[in-house]
Write a protein that holds these residues in place. Structure first.
Motif, PDB file in Angstrom:
ATOM      1  N   ARG A   1      -2.183 -45.580 -21.392  1.00 26.73           N
ATOM      2  CA  ARG A   1      -1.685 -46.954 -21.383  1.00 26.73           C
ATOM      3  C   ARG A   1      -0.189 -46.924 -21.097  1.00 26.73           C
ATOM      4  O   ARG A   1       0.506 -45.942 -21.392  1.00 26.73           O
TER       5      ARG A   1
ATOM      6  N   LEU B   1       4.589 -38.066 -29.850  1.00 26.87           N
ATOM      7  CA  LEU B   1       3.578 -38.412 -30.843  1.00 26.87           C
ATOM      8  C   LEU B   1       3.675 -37.493 -32.053  1.00 26.87           C
ATOM      9  O   LEU B   1       3.598 -37.951 -33.201  1.00 26.87           O
TER      10      LEU B   1
ATOM     11  N   LYS C   1      -3.000 -33.386 -35.481  1.00 27.72           N
ATOM     12  CA  LYS C   1      -3.369 -34.783 -35.249  1.00 27.72           C
ATOM     13  C   LYS C   1      -2.930 -35.251 -33.868  1.00 27.72           C
ATOM     14  O   LYS C   1      -3.641 -36.017 -33.210  1.00 27.72           O
TER      15      LYS C   1
ATOM     16  N   ILE D   1      -5.419 -36.849 -31.103  1.00 24.42           N
ATOM     17  CA  ILE D   1      -5.217 -38.204 -30.583  1.00 24.42           C
ATOM     18  C   ILE D   1      -5.082 -38.193 -29.066  1.00 24.42           C
ATOM     19  O   ILE D   1      -5.694 -39.005 -28.362  1.00 24.42           O
ATOM     20  N   MET D   2      -4.276 -37.252 -28.556  1.00 29.03           N
ATOM     21  CA  MET D   2      -4.052 -37.213 -27.113  1.00 29.03           C
ATOM     22  C   MET D   2      -5.333 -36.881 -26.355  1.00 29.03           C
ATOM     23  O   MET D   2      -5.514 -37.299 -25.210  1.00 29.03           O
TER      24      MET D   2
ATOM     25  N   GLU E   1       2.795 -36.141 -25.952  1.00 19.29           N
ATOM     26  CA  GLU E   1       2.372 -35.414 -27.157  1.00 19.29           C
ATOM     27  C   GLU E   1       3.552 -35.002 -28.030  1.00 19.29           C
ATOM     28  O   GLU E   1       3.473 -35.132 -29.256  1.00 19.29           O
TER      29      GLU E   1
ATOM     30  N   THR F   1      -8.276 -37.942 -26.981  1.00 21.88           N
ATOM     31  CA  THR F   1      -9.217 -39.068 -26.948  1.00 21.88           C
ATOM     32  C   THR F   1      -8.564 -40.398 -26.592  1.00 21.88           C
ATOM     33  O   THR F   1      -9.279 -41.370 -26.319  1.00 21.88           O
ATOM     34  N   ARG F   2      -7.250 -40.458 -26.572  1.00 21.01           N
ATOM     35  CA  ARG F   2      -6.566 -41.734 -26.352  1.00 21.01           C
ATOM     36  C   ARG F   2      -6.614 -42.141 -24.887  1.00 21.01           C
ATOM     37  O   ARG F   2      -6.340 -41.326 -24.000  1.00 21.01           O
ATOM     38  N   GLU F   3      -6.924 -43.386 -24.654  1.00 20.87           N
ATOM     39  CA  GLU F   3      -6.917 -43.913 -23.293  1.00 20.87           C
ATOM     40  C   GLU F   3      -5.477 -44.058 -22.809  1.00 20.87           C
ATOM     41  O   GLU F   3      -4.603 -44.511 -23.553  1.00 20.87           O
TER      42      GLU F   3
ATOM     43  N   GLU G   1       1.635 -44.890 -32.557  1.00 24.12           N
ATOM     44  CA  GLU G   1       0.768 -45.563 -31.589  1.00 24.12           C
ATOM     45  C   GLU G   1       1.488 -45.793 -30.263  1.00 24.12           C
ATOM     46  O   GLU G   1       0.869 -45.785 -29.200  1.00 24.12           O
TER      47      GLU G   1
END
Length: 598
Positions: A251, A563, A240, A244-245, A560, A247-249, A555
């Motif tokens: 920030r 996360l 996961k 997530i990494m 990574e 596709t995540r923008e 979030e």
């Protein structure tokens, strides 16, 4: 790019959940007395024994309660695999119905006693055939037994056949275990078998759900199942996190985190613009001013604009690339940070701050040797730069080389004694080395030298808390909070620390939650406050609430590895919340179990 925050808070926050690395105990009111519980087993070896079949039926097992029965896989302390008694030699009067495929009408005509007897014989024939590794034939006998008199063991045994076929039929394993669990939802063997099938199908969340249920129903006595929880948790969190990494923008992290990072470097003067500055030059100056004002979002936007507009002089380009690389590091783009810092050094090779930050990027990538080479290169260019020694000390600190860390902090302070963090981190390194008296003395000197700085108060309070001097610790945290209130945007870590101190001192969960809530009101992305609230929720057996906080922590994760760690907690807690939903009758038993294991 080590943070200026001494790692005592991080150490304590992690130990709050991992010092008893075994399991999260749902309903664990007793856990309040031990200051935290962990959520999964600490080992990760995988059981290799193939699944096997069981001999009795559910009803037969109930009938044998009066006698001393042989341990089976259904027992907490029984074998992983059940032995199969060799089939008895055929005799002339063996029931001919065993070898006859009966119609539904013929089955309906049989008495219940005859059906039970025939189902048992079919199952025994299946067991004997299974032992001969004739899995397809064995599955046929179990199928016929199911048709005669459905029993969860028959479904589970047929699932064992599907596991051992070439290739394994994992979807059929899942289907049969579904049926077994409809008949008996506490059937641990079926839960484990379905979990292994889910794992083989890479359906990790479902595997985690079943392994978790099996572990709890087995009262945490089966080590191989506990290891499976660990294994699947690592698999699902790794999978996961990567998804997530990807596709995540990007920030920025919390204000508290960014402020702590930038405060780890001594302030630099604004860039001196050339006589005829370009638009990019002026934008770079605005970025530097925004950084000084702690307006990090605008600083990031402005430095990107400055580079795009073009900067006319070398030192300015190096400064801009350094700052953009720093922001890339903060958003978790380690490769991009490294690229910008190297580009900064191509423009101005003697830019020691870029070398120091590049060293920390190497550390993030696990390249210790390259990190130290960067420090050595920086010293060649400017051996009087105190930041070099401070950050080299941070690297030694991360490596648990506390004596060498202390030497570097001392050197940094000798070159510039106005930088508070050199003194604070020296005291923490002394404390970690076991030099408690020296550490306390260093902190007292630092408190006297920096009376209007909150950081010495906060971190001295942390060491006092570690010594269980709760009242003194809370006093220091309160003083730090008062000093932070004088700032436009306060650092909220003293509030979180105060909450933890009051919880450990007085077991006052409500006050601890209010402190963390106030911290989040000021800085809604404070990772420390979110993580602490998650653990406090666990302490109160508020599992769904804890799962929400762990999701929020994921979030907020910057990298990574961070996360993946947050997702591990999130999925572990979620699996146990689902267990309580599926087995509400177990809540009371789990509370008693928590007390017995605490």
């Amino acid at each position: 790019m080590a943070s200026s925050e001494p790692t005592t808070f991080i150490d304590r926050a992690q130990s709050f959940i991992s010092e008893n690395k075994r399991v999260i105990l749902l309903g664990a009111a007793a856990a309040l007395a031990v200051g935290g519980v962990a959520y999964y087993a600490s080992t990760s070896s995988r059981p290799h024994a193939p699944p096997d079949v069981e001999k009795g039926t559910r009803k037969e097992k109930k009938k044998s309660k009066g006698s001393k029965k042989k341990k089976t896989v259904r027992d907490a302390d029984g074998p992983i695999l059940e032995e199969i008694v060799p089939p008895k030699p055929k005799v002339e009067n063996e029931d001919p119905l065993v070898d006859t495929q009966l119609t539904s009408e013929q089955l309906a005509a049989l008495s219940s006693e005859k059906r039970a007897e025939l189902a048992r014989k079919l199952k025994e024939r299946g067991n004997a055939t299974y032992k001969e590794r004739k899995f397809n034939e064995a599955a046929v006998f179990y199928t016929r037994a199911i048709q005669v008199a459905p029993d969860p063991i028959f479904y589970s045994n047929r699932a064992a056949c599907y596991v051992n076929m070439e290739p394994p039929q994992y979807e059929l394993v899942v289907s049969d275990c579904d049926e077994a669990l409809k008949l008996d939802n506490t059937y641990i063997k079926a839960l484990n078998r379905r979990a292994m099938a889910f794992e083989s199908l890479h359906r990790y969340e479902e595997a985690l759900r079943d392994f978790t249920a099996a572990t709890i129903l087995d009262k945490f006595s089966n080590q191989s199942t506990a290891q499976a929880v660990e294994r699947v948790l690592q698999a699902v969190s790794h999978k996961k996190a990567a998804e997530i990494m990807a596709t995540r923008e990007p920030r920025l992290p919390s204000f508290t985190f960014i402020a702590a990072y930038f405060s780890a470097f001594r302030p630099r003067p604004h860039p001196a613009l050339p006589e005829n500055p370009s638009t990019g030059d002026n934008t770079l100056l605005l970025a530097s001013q925004a950084l000084e004002a702690a307006d990090y979002t605008h600083a990031l936007t402005l430095v990107n604009e400055a580079i795009d507009q073009g900067i006319s002089w070398a030192q300015g380009r190096a400064e801009a690339l350094n700052l953009r690389g720093t922001f890339k590091f903060l958003v978790g783009d380690v490769a991009g940070a490294k690229e910008d810092l190297l580009a900064s050094l191509e423009v101005v090779p003697s830019f020691t701050q870029s070398l120091v930050k590049l060293a920390s990027v190497h550390m993030e990538q696990g390249d210790t040797s390259s990190a130290f080479k960067c420090f050595e290169e920086a010293i060649k260019f400017n051996e009087q730069d105190p930041d070099i020694y401070y950050h080299r000390g941070q690297v030694y600190f991360i490596m648990n080389e506390f004596s060498q860390a202390a030497e570097n902090y001392t050197k940094s302070a000798e070159l510039d004694d106005t930088f508070v963090f050199s003194h604070i981190q020296l005291a923490v390194a002394q404390y970690k080395s076991g030099n408690i008296a020296n550490s306390m003395a260093t902190f007292r000197r630092t408190l006297k030298a920096f009376p209007q700085r909150s950081e010495p108060q906060n971190y001295y309070g942390e060491l006092l808390l570690d010594q269980q001097r709760y009242e003194d610790a809370v006093e220091k945290f309160d003083r730090a909070i008062e000093l932070e209130k004088l700032k436009p945007t306060p650092n909220v870590l003293p509030l979180v620390n105060k909450g933890l101190a009051l919880f450990q001192w007085k077991r006052d969960v409500g006050v601890a939650e209010r402190c963390c809530g106030e911290a989040l009101r000021i800085d809604s992305e404070c990772e420390a406050a979110v993580a602490t609230l998650a653990q406090l929720s666990l302490q109160q057996s508020k599992i769904p609430k804890a799962a929400e906080y762990f999701k929020r922590q994921a979030e907020l994760a910057r990298s990574e590895p961070e996360l993946q760690n947050a997702l591990t907690y999130q999925y572990a807690t979620g699996a146990q919340a689902e267990f309580l939903k599926n087995y509400p009758q177990m809540a009371g038993q789990l509370n008693a179990l928590a007390q017995s294991l605490s």
